[in-house]
Design an enzyme around this catalytic site. Structure first.
Site, PDB file in Angstrom:
ATOM      1  N   ASP A  50       0.826  -1.209   0.000  1.00  0.00           N
ATOM      2  CA  ASP A  50       0.000   0.000   0.000  1.00  0.00           C
ATOM      3  C   ASP A  50       0.861   1.260   0.000  1.00  0.00           C
ATOM      4  O   ASP A  50       2.089   1.195   0.151  1.00  0.00           O
ATOM      5  CB  ASP A  50      -0.959  -0.001   1.206  1.00  0.00           C
ATOM      6  CG  ASP A  50      -0.265  -0.379   2.523  1.00  0.00           C
ATOM      7  OD1 ASP A  50       0.984  -0.407   2.558  1.00  0.00           O
ATOM      8  OD2 ASP A  50      -0.977  -0.651   3.500  1.00  0.00           O
ATOM      9  N   ASN A  68      -7.705  -2.628  14.267  1.00  0.00           N
ATOM     10  CA  ASN A  68      -9.102  -2.862  13.873  1.00  0.00           C
ATOM     11  C   ASN A  68      -9.231  -4.018  12.884  1.00  0.00           C
ATOM     12  O   ASN A  68     -10.276  -4.196  12.258  1.00  0.00           O
ATOM     13  CB  ASN A  68      -9.718  -1.587  13.285  1.00  0.00           C
ATOM     14  CG  ASN A  68      -9.040  -1.147  11.996  1.00  0.00           C
ATOM     15  OD1 ASN A  68      -8.141  -1.824  11.493  1.00  0.00           O
ATOM     16  ND2 ASN A  68      -9.464  -0.024  11.450  1.00  0.00           N
ATOM     17  N   HIS A 116      -7.379  -4.530  10.088  1.00  0.00           N
ATOM     18  CA  HIS A 116      -7.059  -4.299   8.677  1.00  0.00           C
ATOM     19  C   HIS A 116      -5.750  -4.975   8.291  1.00  0.00           C
ATOM     20  O   HIS A 116      -4.863  -5.186   9.125  1.00  0.00           O
ATOM     21  CB  HIS A 116      -7.063  -2.803   8.313  1.00  0.00           C
ATOM     22  CG  HIS A 116      -5.908  -1.990   8.793  1.00  0.00           C
ATOM     23  ND1 HIS A 116      -6.060  -0.839   9.533  1.00  0.00           N
ATOM     24  CD2 HIS A 116      -4.571  -2.125   8.621  1.00  0.00           C
ATOM     25  CE1 HIS A 116      -4.883  -0.310   9.785  1.00  0.00           C
ATOM     26  NE2 HIS A 116      -3.946  -1.081   9.252  1.00  0.00           N
ATOM     27  N   GLU A 156      -9.538  -1.413   5.223  1.00  0.00           N
ATOM     28  CA  GLU A 156     -10.229  -1.108   6.468  1.00  0.00           C
ATOM     29  C   GLU A 156     -11.499  -1.957   6.603  1.00  0.00           C
ATOM     30  O   GLU A 156     -11.965  -2.545   5.607  1.00  0.00           O
ATOM     31  CB  GLU A 156     -10.587   0.385   6.489  1.00  0.00           C
ATOM     32  CG  GLU A 156      -9.371   1.313   6.506  1.00  0.00           C
ATOM     33  CD  GLU A 156      -8.713   1.423   7.879  1.00  0.00           C
ATOM     34  OE1 GLU A 156      -8.622   0.396   8.593  1.00  0.00           O
ATOM     35  OE2 GLU A 156      -8.269   2.528   8.235  1.00  0.00           O
TER      36      GLU A 156
HETATM   37  C1  GLP Z   1      -0.460   0.281   8.704  1.00  0.00           C
HETATM   38  C2  GLP Z   1      -0.093  -0.536   7.478  1.00  0.00           C
HETATM   39  C3  GLP Z   1      -0.346  -2.014   7.681  1.00  0.00           C
HETATM   40  C4  GLP Z   1       0.197  -2.447   9.023  1.00  0.00           C
HETATM   41  C5  GLP Z   1      -0.516  -1.711  10.129  1.00  0.00           C
HETATM   42  C6  GLP Z   1      -0.030  -2.109  11.507  1.00  0.00           C
HETATM   43  O1  GLP Z   1      -1.746   0.754   8.699  1.00  0.00           O
HETATM   44  N1  GLP Z   1      -0.755  -0.101   6.284  1.00  0.00           N
HETATM   45  O2  GLP Z   1       0.253  -2.752   6.627  1.00  0.00           O
HETATM   46  O3  GLP Z   1       0.013  -3.835   9.186  1.00  0.00           O
HETATM   47  O4  GLP Z   1      -0.288  -0.321   9.963  1.00  0.00           O
HETATM   48  O5  GLP Z   1       1.128  -1.403  11.823  1.00  0.00           O
HETATM   49  P1  GLP Z   1       2.152  -1.813  12.951  1.00  0.00           P
HETATM   50  O6  GLP Z   1       2.832  -3.038  12.440  1.00  0.00           O
HETATM   51  O7  GLP Z   1       3.094  -0.663  13.053  1.00  0.00           O
HETATM   52  O8  GLP Z   1       1.366  -2.042  14.166  1.00  0.00           O
END
Ligand code: GLP
Length: 260
Positions: A66, A135, A137, A142
């Site tokens: 993304d 949440n 995702h 989302e």
């Molecule tokens: C972001 C990314 C996701 C990731 C998520 C969790 O929103 N787009 O790919 O998995 O955050 O992040 P973290 O690993 O820092 O908790």
């Protein structure tokens, strides 16, 4: 789905890195990368194996999940820049082989379609590493995302924007509202999905994804529909799972011929 509970977060990262390295050594054409903090331990292990054990990414293509829409090129929190800073610039990845959706395209739907074409041409993605949002995702899909979605624009939830503000000097106003993300269908096309989740803040999301109903409201629950999934969690992220004893038993009794 295989659930691996490691002793701590550092071990989770090392194991995820080893699994990715195995795919590369077996000749992966493409690997799928993710941002956020969850994959960083895996990237450190891959960098270590590149330095110490001759692991090479020459000829491999990488696809990011993304990208934020509208961050200037080179912005440290653009995912294009982040993945270079944290991983690909430290190994022998050809920079032109590290792909991400173009969040600065004037025609966003065309950029999304172009990204899908690239993955179709250079794929399949052999292993896709994933984190999980609080949440539920994955990528930036989302809650409410179609379970068969392809790369497209999404609007971030207030919760995700608040969670990610820590990367933007804790200033919510700097966090973009829109993103381009691989869809759940796109992610599901990878041969092996590898999720890493650590810390108590992920416990509810992990339980919903692994043991809850398959639902667009918990996008990560799409993992339950995939034939090859490994979820690696530390004890804190595993805390809300019901079948912990079974998961531990299955790993302890894994047949010696079976790899991850
Ligand atoms: C972001 C990314 C996701 C990731 C998520 C969790 O929103 N787009 O790919 O998995 O955050 O992040 P973290 O690993 O820092 O908790």
């Amino acid at each position: 789905m295989e659930l691996v509970i490691t002793d701590n977060a550092a071990e989770a990262g090392v194991l995820a890195g080893r699994i990715m390295a195995d795919h590369v050594r077996r000749g992966a054409r493409a690997i799928g990368l993710a941002t956020g903090s969850s994959p960083l331990g895996a990237y450190r292990e891959l960098i270590r194996q590149y330095r110490d054990e001759g692991l090479s990414f020459a000829g491999v293509q990488a696809y990011l999940l993304d990208e934020y829409i509208g961050l200037p090129v080179g912005h440290p929190q653009s995912y294009r820049q982040f993945i270079r800073d944290e991983f690909t610039s430290h190994v022998d990845f050809d920079d032109a082989s590290v792909h991400s959706p173009d969040g600065n395209a004037t025609d966003i739907p065309a950029a999304a379609a172009e990204y899908e074409r690239g993955i179709a041409k250079n794929g399949p993605v052999s292993v896709q590493i994933l984190g999980i949002g609080a949440n539920g995702h994955i990528g930036f899909n989302e809650p409410g995302s179609s379970l068969r979605s392809r790369t497209r624009v999404k609007t971030l939830t207030p919760k995700t924007r608040a969670d990610n503000a820590r990367f933007f000097e804790d200033d919510l106003s700097q966090v973009p509202t829109h993103v381009l993300t691989q869809g759940l269908g796109t992610i599901s096309d990878a041969d092996h999905l590898l999720m890493v989740a650590t810390g108590s803040g992920k416990a509810d999301a992990v339980a919903a994804a692994v043991e809850g109903p398959v639902s667009a409201f918990c996008p990560a629950s799409i993992l339950q529909m995939h034939p090859h999934v490994t979820v690696i969690v530390d004890p804190e992220a595993a805390a809300k799972l019901q079948a912990v004893e079974y998961y531990r038993f299955a790993v302890a009794n894994k047949p010696s011929w079976q790899s991850f």
